[in-house]
Enzyme design. Structure first.
Site, PDB file in Angstrom:
ATOM      1  N   TYR B 164       0.947  -1.144   0.289  1.00 23.51           N
ATOM      2  CA  TYR B 164       0.128   0.559   0.235  1.00 23.51           C
ATOM      3  C   TYR B 164       0.368   1.470   0.189  1.00 23.51           C
ATOM      4  O   TYR B 164       0.488   2.015  -1.015  1.00 23.51           O
ATOM      5  CB  TYR B 164      -1.275  -0.103   1.485  1.00 23.51           C
ATOM      6  CG  TYR B 164      -2.618   0.005   0.710  1.00 23.51           C
ATOM      7  CD1 TYR B 164      -3.284   0.383   2.018  1.00 23.51           C
ATOM      8  CD2 TYR B 164      -2.310   0.865  -0.024  1.00 23.51           C
ATOM      9  CE1 TYR B 164      -4.534   0.994   1.744  1.00 23.51           C
ATOM     10  CE2 TYR B 164      -4.397   0.504  -0.416  1.00 23.51           C
ATOM     11  CZ  TYR B 164      -4.875   1.289   0.477  1.00 23.51           C
ATOM     12  OH  TYR B 164      -6.493   1.656   0.018  1.00 23.51           O
ATOM     13  N   GLU B 171       2.364   6.512  -7.071  1.00 24.02           N
ATOM     14  CA  GLU B 171       1.423   7.079  -7.301  1.00 24.02           C
ATOM     15  C   GLU B 171       1.631   9.085  -7.557  1.00 24.02           C
ATOM     16  O   GLU B 171       1.289   9.113  -7.840  1.00 24.02           O
ATOM     17  CB  GLU B 171      -0.129   6.732  -6.629  1.00 24.02           C
ATOM     18  CG  GLU B 171      -0.897   5.632  -7.266  1.00 24.02           C
ATOM     19  CD  GLU B 171      -1.800   5.131  -6.559  1.00 24.02           C
ATOM     20  OE1 GLU B 171      -2.432   6.464  -5.760  1.00 24.02           O
ATOM     21  OE2 GLU B 171      -1.903   3.733  -6.097  1.00 24.02           O
TER      22      GLU B 171
END
Lengths: 308, 242
Positions: B164, B171
């Protein structure tokens, strides 16, 4: 004489025991007594219920009319810090009034410095400022003198949510309408058009006020009774024949008029979001009217005649 | 009177049968969906690995799998529908936020801004997404087939702890790399004056998106951690009442 014990709805701990309570005591009075032993829980933030997961009892409910024995067991839930509806309304409506004017007068640090304290050369911008300001002054006056609220308070966090919504949208709309590069309605949609939108806006403002007054007159001062609203001698209330919540209908109309007057996309967006929220409220109100009154006029729709 | 009782019993049985058929159809669809998605992301994983082995570089890798990832990531919108109609017991909002952030990154960043398609950060989040999705969809598949190997459950509730944050880094670095291009080209933006009397600056929008990771990422991460404690250690967590 009855006894009352109050337990915590979540932990089932015994919080309070009141002995020798009059059978005709109301829940409101019991809340005051509970407040004495727990000063941090003022009555407005108490939820008293017969069942830990059940609905809250009303302040007007009388002890002996409830399904309880000689010792009544109630469950308590803390509703959290509360704030009065009047305070919330006054705060959330004063914001847009002031904020819009800051943009209208082009206060420094909003637009480029050469525009500070200048005024727009488009007359529709002045008109829009008058309409917007009038709208919120009307709302403030209605809060102080017209509305009769069923609930005294709401959760404190609502004021942050509501103010963000009203103040945020007011700033977003005002920024573009009062911008030096604002484009007024084009040659096609000329003066006649703007005046028509203004008339429509005013019409809906008067309509909205008429409905608020009619609703206020249904309810004697200090009471919380609910009655079916009907058309009165005021023609603006004749819409009650077709609609349950015409105050929302007129409000939508006002903002549609304002959108067409300013031809500003953020205003259209604000109108749309408001319409969605008011439709949700209107449907809820319509449903509770239907549930409460068996002779409720069948021709009525919640917010838009025949349609919604 | 006796026949009346029988009718009542027959009605109830019919109702039960209808419910059973409905739930059988739902299970069949969900099983098919999860198998298809597992397969899709496995195909993506193999395509990425093959490209890198053959070409020895990551340049051009995104373009080679662009259509496949657009298809499978967009199709995941269906999962929001599953939550909305209640056949999957997860919050619509949590699923919605996760799927939307993926779609945003695929369509509005990577797909639209060619200049950043060869960035290393793109490879980083692609690898993370692929590993996460293969684990997640195979977990759901095995669960629906009532045959869940422990290592799949373990992977689902442990790998995310590292994946995660790595994904978020990939990103954010990608969006950051896109900023100068967006500023220079003014893409997706609208300036005054115009007849709608509105303006939109994609550059500032992206900055706000990056900032929104700050409140959103911890919430999603701790949601997963709570799920992990519940599933792996059977702890009962008392949720805050509304």
């Amino acid at each position: 004489m009855k006894h009352v014990e109050i337990l915590d709805a979540k932990t089932k701990d015994k919080l309070c025991f009141l002995d020798k309570v009059e059978p005709n005591a109301t829940i409101g009075e019991i809340k005051s007594m509970f407040h004495k032993s727990h000063p941090q829980f003022y009555p407005a933030r108490q939820s008293i219920r017969l069942d830990p997961k059940g609905k809250s009892l009303k302040d007007e409910d009388v002890l002996q009319h409830l399904p309880v024995g000689t010792t009544a067991t109630f469950y308590f839930r803390d509703l959290g810090a509360q704030i009065s509806w009047v305070t919330v309304f006054l705060t959330e409506y004063t914001g847009p009034l002031v904020i819009y004017l800051l943009f209208y007068f082009r206060v420094p640090f909003i637009y480029a410095p050469k525009y500070d304290f200048t005024t727009s050369k488009h007359w529709v911008v002045h008109l829009a400022c008058m309409c917007h300001s009038f709208h919120y002054v009307k709302r403030l006056l209605e809060t102080l003198f017209v509305h009769r609220f069923s609930h005294g308070t709401m959760p404190l966090r609502n004021i942050f949510k509501n103010c963000s919504y009203y103040w945020g949208f007011a700033a977003w709309m005002a920024y573009y309408i009062n911008h030096p590069l604002y484009t007024p309605p084009s040659e096609f949609t000329n003066i006649q058009f703007i005046l028509v939108t203004l008339e429509f806006f005013n019409f809906c403002q008067i309509g909205n006020l008429s409905i608020h007054i009619a609703l206020r007159n249904l309810r004697p001062p200090g009471s919380k009774t609910r009655k079916i609203p009907y058309p009165t001698k005021n023609p603006f209330t004749w819409i009650f024949v077709l609609v349950s919540c015409p105050n929302y209908t007129y409000e939508l109309g006002s903002w549609l008029g304002f959108t067409l007057m300013t031809q500003c996309l953020p205003v259209a967006f604000f109108t749309l979001v408001g319409f969605i929220q008011m439709t949700v409220w209107a449907k809820g109100k319509h449903r509770s009217y239907l549930k409460e009154f068996r002779d409720y006029p069948p021709l009525r729709s919640p917010i838009l005649p025949f349609v919604l | 009177m006796a026949s009346g009782e029988e009718d009542g019993a027959v009605d109830e049985k019919e109702n039960n049968n209808k419910k059973k058929t409905k739930s059988a159809i739902v299970t069949a669809w969900l099983t098919f969906y999860n198998i298809a998605m597992t397969a899709g992301w496995l195909v993506l994983a193999m395509a990425m690995a093959r490209f890198y082995i053959q070409k020895g570089t990551h340049k051009g890798l995104y373009r080679s799998i662009a259509r496949t990832i657009k298809f499978f990531q967009t199709f995941a919108l269906v999962e929001v529908g599953h939550c909305a109609i209640g056949i999957v017991r997860t919050s619509v909002i949590v699923t919605g936020v996760q799927v939307c952030s993926r779609i945003f990154l695929v369509w509005f960043i990577t797909n639209s801004i060619r200049q950043i398609q060869n960035e290393e950060s793109v490879i980083l989040f692609l690898v993370v997404w692929t590993l996460t999705e293969i684990t997640r969809y195979s977990y759901y598949t095995f669960k629906l087939l009532h045959h869940l190997p422990y290592f799949v459950k373990w992977a689902r509730y442990n790998l995310f702890i590292i994946l995660y944050p790595l994904g978020v880094i990939g990103e954010l670095l990608t969006i950051y790399a896109a900023l100068p291009v967006v500023r220079r080209t003014g893409m997706f933006s609208m300036r005054l004056p115009n007849k709608y009397n509105v303006s939109f600056d994609y550059y500032y929008c992206l900055i706000i998106v990056m900032l929104s990771y700050i409140p959103l990422f911890p919430q999603l991460y701790f949601h997963m951690l709570r799920q992990r404690r519940r599933v792996l250690h059977g702890e009962v967590i008392v949720e805050k009442d509304d």
